[in-house]
Enzyme design. Structure first.
Site, short mmCIF file in Angstrom:
data_model
loop_
_atom_site.label_atom_id
_atom_site.label_comp_id
_atom_site.label_asym_id
_atom_site.label_seq_id
_atom_site.Cartn_x
_atom_site.Cartn_y
_atom_site.Cartn_z
N LYS A 27 -27.63 -93.55 31.12
CA LYS A 27 -28.78 -94.12 31.84
C LYS A 27 -29.92 -93.11 31.92
O LYS A 27 -31.10 -93.48 31.87
CB LYS A 27 -28.35 -94.56 33.25
CG LYS A 27 -29.48 -95.17 34.09
CD LYS A 27 -30.09 -96.42 33.46
CE LYS A 27 -31.27 -96.96 34.26
NZ LYS A 27 -30.89 -97.62 35.51
N THR A 74 -27.80 -96.38 39.85
CA THR A 74 -28.27 -95.28 39.02
C THR A 74 -28.22 -94.03 39.89
O THR A 74 -29.01 -93.88 40.83
CB THR A 74 -29.70 -95.53 38.52
OG1 THR A 74 -29.69 -96.66 37.65
CG2 THR A 74 -30.22 -94.32 37.75
N LYS A 113 -37.14 -91.08 41.42
CA LYS A 113 -35.78 -90.73 41.80
C LYS A 113 -34.92 -90.52 40.56
O LYS A 113 -34.18 -89.55 40.45
CB LYS A 113 -35.19 -91.83 42.70
CG LYS A 113 -33.76 -91.57 43.21
CD LYS A 113 -32.68 -92.15 42.34
CE LYS A 113 -32.67 -93.67 42.39
NZ LYS A 113 -31.50 -94.24 41.64
#
Length: 290
Positions: free
Chosen positions: A173, A98, A241
């Site tokens: 995502k 990711t 993050k």
């Protein structure tokens, strides 16, 4: 059977590589920054390991990476010991990290210059999804490359979808993480409210989960949230993050993410409580503080 290399054997990559070996039946070579983790993987699944990403990918048909962030990704892909230095022309590189859409496009261009096909393919489903081979995979790249890679990716996935050109997988995502952030906060507030109102949380969820409030988070996390246990999935550090990537992309596109920005700050408070490695359902801990 294909010759496959897998770079990054963390919480997600370790079982994903295992599915490629056992379920997919592929010939696997792995690399991990901590060599002991690679040795542990080989003890469990067989295969081979290599001391550098470049050596791991030599002769591979498909190369997978699953690391922490953009910087980690650059460290294993570009440079003299990176995967692009060792991959052959015509091979396919699939990144399950990711990361940002920016680096996805950057690596796609880099690979194109070397005759290597590139797909960005972040996953959703958490540690349990990885261990059970039930991940959702969001892919960006060329349709022909996707069609060639999908049967290999299927070894660890329940859903694999092509979302658009390079970067589209990472953007999808981001949508996933934005939705999860709001859901977890809403569920936290609902459980907290039910407890303060003197309701039986088990009974409440058994009813509302059969209606419009139902979600994966509710079905899989309400019991542990009610019990104040937060060792069941994706860590707060990693969620922050991911939300930073979402918020950065939103600034570029002009998208408005007021709830995601708020939840990001709430997670910062969880970190300050010592919950950096707690799972994302720990938002309720802020509400339960006395």
């Amino acid at each position: 059977m294909a010759k496959v290399a897998f770079i990054g054997l963390g919480v997600m990559g370790f079982p994903m590589a295992g599915h490629l070996k056992n379920k997919g039946g592929h010939e696997l070579t792995v690399y991990n920054r901590t060599a002991a983790k690679a040795e542990k993987w080989i003890e469990k699944f067989g295969g081979a390991s290599a001391p550098t990403p470049r050596q791991a990918v030599e002769g591979a048909d498909f190369v997978f990476t699953c690391v922490g962030n953009d910087d980690d990704l650059r460290s294993v892909t570009v440079g003299p010991d990176g995967v692009f230095a060792g991959m052959r022309k015509g091979a396919t590189y699939i990144d399950n990290t990711t990361a940002s859409a920016t680096i996805a496009r950057e690596l796609a261009e880099f690979g194109k210059g070397k005759g290597i096909d590139v797909l960005d393919a972040p996953v959703s489903g958490g540690q349990a999804g990885a261990e059970n081979g039930q991940l959702s995979v969001m892919v960006g790249g060329d349709p022909a490359v996707f069609d060639r890679a999908k049967p290999v990716i299927d070894a660890y996935a329940k859903m694999v979808g092509l979302m658009g050109p390079a970067g589209a997988g990472q953007l999808t995502k981001m949508v996933n993480q934005i939705c999860i952030a709001g859901l977890v906060q809403g569920l936290s507030e609902g459980i907290h409210f039910a407890k303060r109102a003197g309701l039986d949380v088990e009974k409440v969820v058994s009813v509302v989960s059969k209606g419009a409030a139902q979600s994966w988070q509710m079905e899989n996390r309400y019991k542990t949230m009610d019990a104040g246990k937060f060792d069941f999935g994706f860590a707060v550090d990693w969620m922050r993050k991911d939300l930073a990537i979402c918020l950065d992309e939103a600034r570029k596109s002009g998208a408005k993410l007021p709830v995601a920005a708020l939840v990001d700050q709430l997670y910062a408070q969880v970190q300050a409580m010592g919950g950096k490695r707690w799972d994302t359902s720990s938002l309720i801990a802020l509400l339960e503080r006395e």
